[in-house]
Scaffold this active site. Structure first.
Site, PDB file in Angstrom:
ATOM      1  N   ARG A  68       0.805  -1.215   0.000  1.00  0.00           N
ATOM      2  CA  ARG A  68       0.000   0.000   0.000  1.00  0.00           C
ATOM      3  C   ARG A  68       0.842   1.272   0.000  1.00  0.00           C
ATOM      4  O   ARG A  68       0.532   2.222  -0.716  1.00  0.00           O
ATOM      5  CB  ARG A  68      -0.942  -0.015   1.218  1.00  0.00           C
ATOM      6  CG  ARG A  68      -2.171  -0.905   1.003  1.00  0.00           C
ATOM      7  CD  ARG A  68      -2.652  -1.510   2.303  1.00  0.00           C
ATOM      8  NE  ARG A  68      -1.650  -2.400   2.884  1.00  0.00           N
ATOM      9  CZ  ARG A  68      -1.437  -3.658   2.458  1.00  0.00           C
ATOM     10  NH1 ARG A  68      -2.174  -4.163   1.499  1.00  0.00           N
ATOM     11  NH2 ARG A  68      -0.499  -4.407   3.009  1.00  0.00           N
ATOM     12  N   THR A  69       1.901   1.298   0.798  1.00  0.00           N
ATOM     13  CA  THR A  69       2.714   2.516   0.852  1.00  0.00           C
ATOM     14  C   THR A  69       3.406   2.765  -0.489  1.00  0.00           C
ATOM     15  O   THR A  69       3.435   3.894  -0.981  1.00  0.00           O
ATOM     16  CB  THR A  69       3.756   2.430   1.982  1.00  0.00           C
ATOM     17  OG1 THR A  69       3.076   2.235   3.225  1.00  0.00           O
ATOM     18  CG2 THR A  69       4.568   3.713   2.055  1.00  0.00           C
ATOM     19  N   ARG A 117      10.423   4.702   4.662  1.00  0.00           N
ATOM     20  CA  ARG A 117       9.758   3.648   5.442  1.00  0.00           C
ATOM     21  C   ARG A 117      10.874   2.855   6.108  1.00  0.00           C
ATOM     22  O   ARG A 117      11.592   2.101   5.443  1.00  0.00           O
ATOM     23  CB  ARG A 117       8.914   2.786   4.506  1.00  0.00           C
ATOM     24  CG  ARG A 117       8.108   1.701   5.201  1.00  0.00           C
ATOM     25  CD  ARG A 117       7.248   0.974   4.188  1.00  0.00           C
ATOM     26  NE  ARG A 117       6.624  -0.202   4.763  1.00  0.00           N
ATOM     27  CZ  ARG A 117       5.445  -0.216   5.376  1.00  0.00           C
ATOM     28  NH1 ARG A 117       4.759   0.913   5.487  1.00  0.00           N
ATOM     29  NH2 ARG A 117       4.955  -1.330   5.862  1.00  0.00           N
ATOM     30  N   HIS A 144       3.016   5.789  12.470  1.00  0.00           N
ATOM     31  CA  HIS A 144       2.613   5.512  11.084  1.00  0.00           C
ATOM     32  C   HIS A 144       1.560   6.558  10.675  1.00  0.00           C
ATOM     33  O   HIS A 144       0.392   6.227  10.452  1.00  0.00           O
ATOM     34  CB  HIS A 144       2.056   4.101  10.981  1.00  0.00           C
ATOM     35  CG  HIS A 144       1.982   3.568   9.573  1.00  0.00           C
ATOM     36  ND1 HIS A 144       2.384   4.290   8.462  1.00  0.00           N
ATOM     37  CD2 HIS A 144       1.517   2.374   9.089  1.00  0.00           C
ATOM     38  CE1 HIS A 144       2.190   3.567   7.376  1.00  0.00           C
ATOM     39  NE2 HIS A 144       1.671   2.411   7.728  1.00  0.00           N
ATOM     40  N   GLN A 147      -0.908   6.381   7.522  1.00  0.00           N
ATOM     41  CA  GLN A 147      -2.017   5.430   7.648  1.00  0.00           C
ATOM     42  C   GLN A 147      -3.205   6.070   8.356  1.00  0.00           C
ATOM     43  O   GLN A 147      -4.362   5.868   7.979  1.00  0.00           O
ATOM     44  CB  GLN A 147      -1.566   4.191   8.416  1.00  0.00           C
ATOM     45  CG  GLN A 147      -2.670   3.164   8.623  1.00  0.00           C
ATOM     46  CD  GLN A 147      -3.205   2.620   7.305  1.00  0.00           C
ATOM     47  OE1 GLN A 147      -2.442   2.146   6.475  1.00  0.00           O
ATOM     48  NE2 GLN A 147      -4.523   2.678   7.119  1.00  0.00           N
ATOM     49  N   ASP A 239      -4.835  -4.404  14.091  1.00  0.00           N
ATOM     50  CA  ASP A 239      -3.683  -4.402  13.185  1.00  0.00           C
ATOM     51  C   ASP A 239      -2.977  -5.744  13.391  1.00  0.00           C
ATOM     52  O   ASP A 239      -3.363  -6.550  14.239  1.00  0.00           O
ATOM     53  CB  ASP A 239      -2.772  -3.218  13.534  1.00  0.00           C
ATOM     54  CG  ASP A 239      -1.621  -3.042  12.550  1.00  0.00           C
ATOM     55  OD1 ASP A 239      -1.675  -3.625  11.446  1.00  0.00           O
ATOM     56  OD2 ASP A 239      -0.656  -2.329  12.892  1.00  0.00           O
ATOM     57  N   SER A 243       4.527  -7.786  13.746  1.00  0.00           N
ATOM     58  CA  SER A 243       5.061  -6.888  12.731  1.00  0.00           C
ATOM     59  C   SER A 243       6.377  -7.421  12.182  1.00  0.00           C
ATOM     60  O   SER A 243       6.980  -8.335  12.754  1.00  0.00           O
ATOM     61  CB  SER A 243       5.279  -5.493  13.330  1.00  0.00           C
ATOM     62  OG  SER A 243       4.065  -4.936  13.762  1.00  0.00           O
ATOM     63  N   CYS A 279      -5.399  -1.894   8.743  1.00  0.00           N
ATOM     64  CA  CYS A 279      -4.538  -1.257   7.741  1.00  0.00           C
ATOM     65  C   CYS A 279      -3.874  -2.254   6.788  1.00  0.00           C
ATOM     66  O   CYS A 279      -3.235  -1.832   5.823  1.00  0.00           O
ATOM     67  CB  CYS A 279      -3.499  -0.369   8.413  1.00  0.00           C
ATOM     68  SG  CYS A 279      -2.258  -1.246   9.375  1.00  0.00           S
ATOM     69  N   ARG A 306      -5.259   5.573   1.097  1.00  0.00           N
ATOM     70  CA  ARG A 306      -3.840   5.833   1.272  1.00  0.00           C
ATOM     71  C   ARG A 306      -3.314   6.670   0.114  1.00  0.00           C
ATOM     72  O   ARG A 306      -2.432   7.517   0.292  1.00  0.00           O
ATOM     73  CB  ARG A 306      -3.069   4.505   1.354  1.00  0.00           C
ATOM     74  CG  ARG A 306      -3.267   3.741   2.644  1.00  0.00           C
ATOM     75  CD  ARG A 306      -2.544   4.408   3.802  1.00  0.00           C
ATOM     76  NE  ARG A 306      -1.138   4.508   3.552  1.00  0.00           N
ATOM     77  CZ  ARG A 306      -0.247   3.519   3.760  1.00  0.00           C
ATOM     78  NH1 ARG A 306      -0.664   2.375   4.260  1.00  0.00           N
ATOM     79  NH2 ARG A 306       1.023   3.695   3.502  1.00  0.00           N
TER      80      ARG A 306
END
Length: 313
Positions: A68-69, A117, A144, A147, A239, A243, A279, A306
């Site tokens: 997405r980013t 990022r 973030h 987001q 979320d 991670s 997200c 986004r």
């Protein structure tokens, strides 16, 4: 970028870096959301071409991968006439083969803005210190913010207004939650947070969130009980529990988060109009299919937004 007139009055964000929404006041955040919504309407619905960034370039540093980013930044910047340049850890060895200081100075001469990022938030602070162009936080271990703009644009579109909404976070005390905590009160949003013991948000960010809540007259609740957090809420949010960089902790984390999966049973104590945000990417232990693919789920409009919110950073 500033299109049209805002009832909020003049807001000047030109040349500012975007590391955390802690640094932005209520009017500035509302301005960002307004402009994002305006761009979305003009480009997506009215099919206008707005080459506002013609001749400009953005350097995109990605220490951590993201669908997405990357896509939102590349498509969004291109839609405004600019040129995105994608740099992976194989292309740029930030702080390894070249210091952050030198990288910041080099990119300042080659591009107009940097989106990074990264793993450590300190890396972003080092870039800001030595760059002569704005730095955008595409994600760090602490925050973030891009987001959260997408999340609040999505909720604004769905409910018509943000003021008075109650958002309940059920999950890890991570960077996405930290950004919610730095933003919700400024938009008149009540925030209820449930995290397992030992997975609490950063203590200094808790203190700031409490201060903001008091300043703006909103409610801020911290608990370890998901049902308590969900009770009376408009929006349930979670979320990933594991991670990138936490893979070795996966088994323990899944055990510690037992009972935190969002289901229709969780939503049974929320308000009748409750919706769901995530997200992405999503794992089934975090939210079941019945919620994730239901009409209550706003995750795919959230993902699209986004693109529209990254344009205003």
């Amino acid at each position: 970028i500033c299109i049209g007139a805002l009832a909020l009055g003049p807001v000047n964000l030109k040349g500012r870096s975007f590391l955390t929404l802690k640094d932005f006041n209520s009017d500035e955040i509302k301005h960002l959301l307004w402009v994002a919504g305006d761009l979305k309407h003009r480009i997506k619905h009215e099919k206008q071409y707005l080459p506002l960034l013609q001749g400009k370039s953005i350097a995109m540093i990605f220490e951590k991968r993201s669908t997405r980013t990357r896509m939102s930044t590349e498509t969004g910047f291109s839609l405004l006439g600019g040129h995105p340049c994608f740099l992976t850890s194989q292309d740029i060895h930030l702080g390894v083969n070249e210091s952050s200081t030198d990288t910041a100075r080099v990119l300042s001469g080659l591009s107009d803005i940097v989106l990074a990022r990264v793993y450590s938030h300190t890396t972003l602070e080092e870039l800001v210190k030595d760059a002569s162009i704005p730095i955008i936080n595409g994600l760090s271990d602490l925050y973030h913010p891009i987001q959260i703009l997408a999340d609040f644009l999505t909720l604004q579109e769905h409910y018509g207004s943000l003021s008075g909404l109650t958002v309940s976070w059920i999950g890890d005390g991570n960077n996405v939650l930290h950004s919610f905590m730095m933003t919700a009160a400024k938009l008149g949003v009540h925030l209820r947070v449930a995290t397992p013991k030992g997975y609490d948000p950063d203590s200094s960010i808790i203190q700031e969130a409490q201060r903001l809540s008091k300043q703006h007259g909103t409610q801020f609740l911290l608990t370890s009980d998901p049902v308590e957090a969900a009770r009376g809420s408009n929006v349930l949010v979670t979320d990933t529990w594991v991670s990138m960089g936490q893979e070795e902790e996966k088994k323990q984390r899944i055990k510690d988060f037992l009972g935190y999966q969002i289901t229709m049973q969780t939503g049974s104590v929320a308000k009748p109009d409750w919706t769901f945000l995530h997200c992405l990417p999503r794992k089934q232990e975090e939210v079941d299919d019945q919620v994730f693919y239901s009409p209550r789920s706003l995750v795919f409009p959230e993902a699209e937004n986004r693109k529209w919110t990254i344009m205003v950073n």
